[in-house]
Write a protein that holds these residues in place. Structure first.
Motif, PDB file in Angstrom:
ATOM      1  N   GLY A  53       0.796  -1.218   0.000  1.00  0.00           N
ATOM      2  CA  GLY A  53       0.000   0.000   0.000  1.00  0.00           C
ATOM      3  C   GLY A  53       0.828   1.266   0.000  1.00  0.00           C
ATOM      4  N   GLY A  54       2.151   1.151   0.051  1.00  0.00           N
ATOM      5  CA  GLY A  54       3.021   2.320   0.077  1.00  0.00           C
ATOM      6  C   GLY A  54       3.036   3.038  -1.263  1.00  0.00           C
ATOM      7  N   ARG A  55       2.958   4.359  -1.193  1.00  0.00           N
ATOM      8  CA  ARG A  55       2.906   5.132  -2.433  1.00  0.00           C
ATOM      9  C   ARG A  55       3.231   6.587  -2.138  1.00  0.00           C
ATOM     10  NH1 ARG A  55      -2.500   5.144  -6.297  1.00  0.00           N
ATOM     11  NH2 ARG A  55      -1.690   6.454  -8.002  1.00  0.00           N
ATOM     12  N   LEU A  56       3.978   7.230  -3.012  1.00  0.00           N
ATOM     13  CA  LEU A  56       4.235   8.653  -2.891  1.00  0.00           C
ATOM     14  C   LEU A  56       3.043   9.438  -3.429  1.00  0.00           C
ATOM     15  CD1 LEU A  56       7.994   8.775  -3.986  1.00  0.00           C
ATOM     16  CD2 LEU A  56       7.071   8.772  -1.657  1.00  0.00           C
ATOM     17  N   ALA A  57       3.072  10.759  -3.232  1.00  0.00           N
ATOM     18  CA  ALA A  57       1.919  11.593  -3.595  1.00  0.00           C
ATOM     19  C   ALA A  57       1.742  11.728  -5.099  1.00  0.00           C
ATOM     20  CB  ALA A  57       2.052  12.974  -2.957  1.00  0.00           C
TER      21      ALA A  57
END
Length: 456
Positions: free
Chosen positions: A146-150
């Motif tokens: 679920g990790g993600r940058l903007a």
């Protein structure tokens, strides 16, 4: 058994020839034909320049390396807005770059997968990477995390870097060159390469772009420089001046390493192919088809910044003699244990280019003539001269050159925005988080021509 020449050799297949995993060139190619990738995109790709940049970069890299096929799933029929191919039909460009369009329900769960945009994880035992970026940072996370940058305030290099990082991880997973490939987050900050790329940092918006650059060498690295420059938000009709210097012609083997080289271009001078591609994107190119060396001198009106991507010591030793105010040079590893390595140098520096590379003039590459693959070629009738030429060719993969290209262009951009100037940088596409940097002791304000970036 067919005999392969040095100019026809797939340079990634050579890795498996040299490490003994393949007993012939055919077996090495069969290994690459077992490598594949699925790319799933969201509907937002229709209007997102950064998502399109990431997609087209990944397809271009992957199709040259994963010969088992690159499927693109869920791609809408729209006109591209990425600077790389603005105005073209996006689906047509994917096919042109070597991808295959697949319907939403036709993808195989038995392939490793890359996802771009708001795409949910699928049920599969294979790795699933999410390409993500923000500002000057780009890379991949595992989709299930679920990790993600903007994915906002994007410098055009960031989605390019994310795509190259993804290709590196997919290759490491297939080739088993790193035990954590397919299990980790993997990326880099181009503003601060030693920082954790997933953490927010004090990085400026992109405001300025170089308007005058000399590119020395138009192979793997030089074409990566061109692709990286074209990903940036130049205004239409910017007429940025680029001098392109290379005297070689495109060979069949260049398709395996160089982003702008295709089979249709074999036999054409590299500088002419790259110039045509850049001209179509608003750059103003000048071709120099002479060998770069100690005799080369730039005119006052010519670019003061040089980007160097050649692999011979004579040319590199002469970099400071031509009169450039700034040289950014990249080199790639070549052997079994180093082909994923990247080194970057800038000049002027505390050590001279001549002092650094002069001692390497005349040295050759390590030979792997005793590996089984070369014995099979000899048995098939290849003469000793052909074997030596083949064995001396370097191992090369396009994603290593493109990550190096991002670092080189980022060095110019960072100096344009008042950031830290790097004198030496060393890293590997097996461990982008492990970066060694020597910052420059003295730098001068960037005075080599710039233009304002398009504000989006």
């Amino acid at each position: 058994m067919s005999v392969i020449s040095a100019d026809e050799l797939h340079r990634t297949a050579k890795y498996f020839m040299d490490n003994g995993k393949a007993a012939s060139h055919g077996e090495a190619m069969a290994i690459l034909e077992s490598f594949n990738l699925s790319v799933r995109v969201s509907h937002s790709v229709a209007t997102s320049a950064s998502q399109q940049t990431a997609l087209l970069t990944l397809v271009n890299l992957a199709a040259r390396t994963f010969l088992g096929g690159v499927d693109v799933i869920g791609l809408p029929d729209v006109i591209a807005v990425t600077p790389l191919f603005a105005g073209r039909n996006l689906r047509e460009v994917v096919i042109e770059l070597g991808g295959e369009l697949i319907g939403d329900n036709e993808g195989s769960p038995n392939r490793p997968t890359a996802v771009i945009g708001d795409v949910a994880e699928i049920v599969s035992d294979m790795p699933q990477w999410r390409l993500t970026w923000e500002g000057w940072r780009g890379g991949v996370t595992m989709a299930k995390s679920g990790g993600r940058l903007a994915e906002e305030r994007v410098v055009g290099l960031a989605p390019v870097l994310a795509a190259a990082a993804c290709a590196a991880e997919v290759f490491a997973f297939h080739a088993k060159t790193h035990p954590l490939a397919g299990r980790r987050s993997f990326g880099m900050s181009l503003w601060n390469p030693m920082a954790d790329w997933l953490d927010a940092c004090d990085e400026p918006p992109l405001s300025f772009l170089p308007s005058s650059v000399w590119i020395i060498g138009l192979g793997n690295l030089g074409q990566a420089f061109a692709w990286s420059l074209a990903s940036l938000d130049y205004d239409d009709g910017h007429n940025t001046n680029l001098v392109l210097q290379d005297m070689d012609r495109i060979a069949t083997s260049n398709h395996s390493t160089s982003l702008l080289s295709f089979p249709r271009d074999v036999g054409i001078k590299k500088a002419r192919v790259v110039a045509e591609w850049l001209d179509q994107r608003g750059f103003d190119t000048v071709i120099d088809e002479r060998l770069f060396g100690e005799w080369t001198r730039k005119a006052i009106s010519e670019p003061g910044v040089a980007l160097c991507g050649v692999d011979n010591a004579e040319a590199r030793a002469a970099l400071e003699n031509a009169g450039f105010g700034l040289v950014v040079e990249a080199g790639l590893g070549a052997g079994l244990d180093s082909f994923c390595s990247i080194g970057l140098h800038t000049f002027p520096a505390s050590r001279s280019a001549g002092g650094m590379w002069g001692k390497h003039i005349g040295q050759g590459n390590q030979s792997f003539l005793r590996a089984p693959a070369y014995a099979s070629l000899a048995a098939a009738g290849m003469d000793e001269c052909g074997l030596i030429r083949l064995a001396s060719r370097t191992i090369a993969v396009p994603f290593v050159g493109l990550i190096a290209g991002c670092l080189v262009i980022a060095e110019v951009l960072r100096r344009l925005h008042g950031g830290a100037a790097i004198e030496v940088l060393s890293t590997s596409t097996l461990a982008l988080g492990d970066v060694e940097v020597v910052t420059a002791d003295r730098t001068i304000p960037y005075a080599f021509g710039f233009t304002r970036a398009r504000q989006t």
